[in-house]
Scaffold this motif. Structure first.
Motif, PDB file in Angstrom:
ATOM      1  N   VAL A  39       0.840  -1.196   0.000  1.00  0.00           N
ATOM      2  CA  VAL A  39       0.000   0.000   0.000  1.00  0.00           C
ATOM      3  C   VAL A  39       0.876   1.248   0.000  1.00  0.00           C
ATOM      4  O   VAL A  39       1.804   1.357   0.798  1.00  0.00           O
ATOM      5  N   ASP A  40       0.543   2.176  -0.895  1.00  0.00           N
ATOM      6  CA  ASP A  40       1.211   3.471  -0.950  1.00  0.00           C
ATOM      7  C   ASP A  40       0.098   4.520  -1.022  1.00  0.00           C
ATOM      8  O   ASP A  40      -0.367   4.864  -2.109  1.00  0.00           O
ATOM      9  N   GLY A  41      -0.369   4.964   0.125  1.00  0.00           N
ATOM     10  CA  GLY A  41      -1.483   5.911   0.169  1.00  0.00           C
ATOM     11  C   GLY A  41      -2.754   5.261  -0.329  1.00  0.00           C
ATOM     12  O   GLY A  41      -3.257   4.323   0.277  1.00  0.00           O
ATOM     13  N   THR A  42      -3.252   5.743  -1.461  1.00  0.00           N
ATOM     14  CA  THR A  42      -4.490   5.187  -2.037  1.00  0.00           C
ATOM     15  C   THR A  42      -4.203   4.284  -3.236  1.00  0.00           C
ATOM     16  O   THR A  42      -5.094   4.002  -4.031  1.00  0.00           O
ATOM     17  N   VAL A  43      -2.950   3.843  -3.354  1.00  0.00           N
ATOM     18  CA  VAL A  43      -2.551   2.976  -4.472  1.00  0.00           C
ATOM     19  C   VAL A  43      -2.076   1.633  -3.926  1.00  0.00           C
ATOM     20  O   VAL A  43      -1.263   1.571  -3.012  1.00  0.00           O
ATOM     21  N   LEU A  44      -2.630   0.566  -4.500  1.00  0.00           N
ATOM     22  CA  LEU A  44      -2.169  -0.776  -4.169  1.00  0.00           C
ATOM     23  C   LEU A  44      -1.236  -1.244  -5.277  1.00  0.00           C
ATOM     24  O   LEU A  44      -1.636  -1.313  -6.439  1.00  0.00           O
ATOM     25  N   ALA A  45      -0.003  -1.534  -4.923  1.00  0.00           N
ATOM     26  CA  ALA A  45       0.922  -2.148  -5.871  1.00  0.00           C
ATOM     27  C   ALA A  45       0.653  -3.646  -5.818  1.00  0.00           C
ATOM     28  O   ALA A  45       0.852  -4.281  -4.777  1.00  0.00           O
ATOM     29  N   LEU A  46       0.118  -4.195  -6.894  1.00  0.00           N
ATOM     30  CA  LEU A  46      -0.190  -5.625  -6.957  1.00  0.00           C
ATOM     31  C   LEU A  46       1.081  -6.344  -7.387  1.00  0.00           C
ATOM     32  O   LEU A  46       1.502  -6.263  -8.539  1.00  0.00           O
ATOM     33  N   GLN A  67     -12.367  -9.789  -9.317  1.00  0.00           N
ATOM     34  CA  GLN A  67     -12.990  -9.491  -8.028  1.00  0.00           C
ATOM     35  C   GLN A  67     -12.118  -8.569  -7.181  1.00  0.00           C
ATOM     36  O   GLN A  67     -12.623  -7.693  -6.470  1.00  0.00           O
ATOM     37  N   THR A  68     -10.810  -8.735  -7.273  1.00  0.00           N
ATOM     38  CA  THR A  68      -9.896  -7.830  -6.565  1.00  0.00           C
ATOM     39  C   THR A  68     -10.064  -6.406  -7.086  1.00  0.00           C
ATOM     40  O   THR A  68     -10.221  -5.463  -6.300  1.00  0.00           O
ATOM     41  N   LEU A  69     -10.065  -6.251  -8.404  1.00  0.00           N
ATOM     42  CA  LEU A  69     -10.177  -4.911  -8.979  1.00  0.00           C
ATOM     43  C   LEU A  69     -11.547  -4.303  -8.735  1.00  0.00           C
ATOM     44  O   LEU A  69     -11.666  -3.079  -8.554  1.00  0.00           O
ATOM     45  N   ASP A  70     -12.588  -5.116  -8.698  1.00  0.00           N
ATOM     46  CA  ASP A  70     -13.916  -4.602  -8.354  1.00  0.00           C
ATOM     47  C   ASP A  70     -13.923  -4.053  -6.926  1.00  0.00           C
ATOM     48  O   ASP A  70     -14.509  -3.002  -6.656  1.00  0.00           O
ATOM     49  N   ASP A  71     -13.246  -4.742  -6.018  1.00  0.00           N
ATOM     50  CA  ASP A  71     -13.154  -4.262  -4.641  1.00  0.00           C
ATOM     51  C   ASP A  71     -12.338  -2.979  -4.574  1.00  0.00           C
ATOM     52  O   ASP A  71     -12.718  -2.017  -3.898  1.00  0.00           O
ATOM     53  N   ARG A  75     -13.673   0.775  -3.315  1.00  0.00           N
ATOM     54  CA  ARG A  75     -13.037   1.480  -2.201  1.00  0.00           C
ATOM     55  C   ARG A  75     -12.389   2.794  -2.638  1.00  0.00           C
ATOM     56  O   ARG A  75     -11.794   3.490  -1.831  1.00  0.00           O
ATOM     57  N   GLY A  76     -12.495   3.134  -3.931  1.00  0.00           N
ATOM     58  CA  GLY A  76     -11.944   4.387  -4.429  1.00  0.00           C
ATOM     59  C   GLY A  76     -10.429   4.405  -4.502  1.00  0.00           C
ATOM     60  O   GLY A  76      -9.818   5.468  -4.482  1.00  0.00           O
ATOM     61  N   LEU A  77      -9.827   3.222  -4.615  1.00  0.00           N
ATOM     62  CA  LEU A  77      -8.372   3.105  -4.687  1.00  0.00           C
ATOM     63  C   LEU A  77      -7.930   2.955  -6.137  1.00  0.00           C
ATOM     64  O   LEU A  77      -8.749   2.824  -7.033  1.00  0.00           O
ATOM     65  N   ARG A  78      -6.620   2.937  -6.336  1.00  0.00           N
ATOM     66  CA  ARG A  78      -6.030   2.715  -7.652  1.00  0.00           C
ATOM     67  C   ARG A  78      -5.001   1.599  -7.524  1.00  0.00           C
ATOM     68  O   ARG A  78      -4.652   1.205  -6.416  1.00  0.00           O
ATOM     69  N   ALA A  97      -8.833  -0.236 -17.028  1.00  0.00           N
ATOM     70  CA  ALA A  97      -7.630   0.582 -17.218  1.00  0.00           C
ATOM     71  C   ALA A  97      -7.664   1.860 -16.387  1.00  0.00           C
ATOM     72  O   ALA A  97      -6.605   2.385 -16.008  1.00  0.00           O
ATOM     73  N   ASP A  98      -8.858   2.369 -16.076  1.00  0.00           N
ATOM     74  CA  ASP A  98      -8.960   3.597 -15.289  1.00  0.00           C
ATOM     75  C   ASP A  98      -8.445   3.426 -13.862  1.00  0.00           C
ATOM     76  O   ASP A  98      -8.155   4.409 -13.181  1.00  0.00           O
ATOM     77  N   LEU A  99      -8.286   2.201 -13.405  1.00  0.00           N
ATOM     78  CA  LEU A  99      -7.782   1.956 -12.053  1.00  0.00           C
ATOM     79  C   LEU A  99      -6.268   2.065 -11.954  1.00  0.00           C
ATOM     80  O   LEU A  99      -5.725   2.175 -10.855  1.00  0.00           O
ATOM     81  N   VAL A 100      -5.588   2.033 -13.084  1.00  0.00           N
ATOM     82  CA  VAL A 100      -4.123   2.027 -13.082  1.00  0.00           C
ATOM     83  C   VAL A 100      -3.601   3.414 -12.761  1.00  0.00           C
ATOM     84  O   VAL A 100      -3.958   4.401 -13.419  1.00  0.00           O
TER      85      VAL A 100
END
Length: 106
Positions: A39-46, A67-71, A75-78, A97-100
């Protein structure tokens, strides 16, 4: 959705396990796969996606990513897809792609 994903297990449940910093995919009580993250703030590095060998070839990896990306979206994360499996999945599903997170971080 490709044919492998549609043939996936109907009772697959993917949940965030923040104490282990990963999303876990379970079939009943069995761990079928996971996606490690940082986790880096509101960004999850997968970082790494893995499906247990005994569950391979059943479309679990794709459903787990979806399902991970839907969650993450809910949650308003990227995301920052450091894992090649996740990055390739997102490339094949442009509706995610908008989540990246595309910001360069020094």
């Amino acid at each position: 959705m490709n044919s492998q994903e549609s043939a996936a297990e109907p009772d697959l449940v993917v949940r965030d396990a923040p104490e282990r910093r990963r999303y876990e995919a379970r079939l009943g009580s069995e761990l079928a796969g996971f996606i490690d993250y940082d986790v880096d703030g509101t960004v999850l590095a997968l970082l790494h996606a893995e499906v247990a060998e005994e569950f391979g070839g059943r479309g679990i990896g794709g459903r787990m990513v979806r399902q991970t990306l839907d969650d993450v979206r809910g949650r308003g994360l990227r995301i920052r897809p450091a894992c090649s499996f996740v990055a390739n999945w997102v490339a094949r599903h442009p509706d995610y792609a908008d989540l990246v997170d595309r910001q360069d971080r020094a």
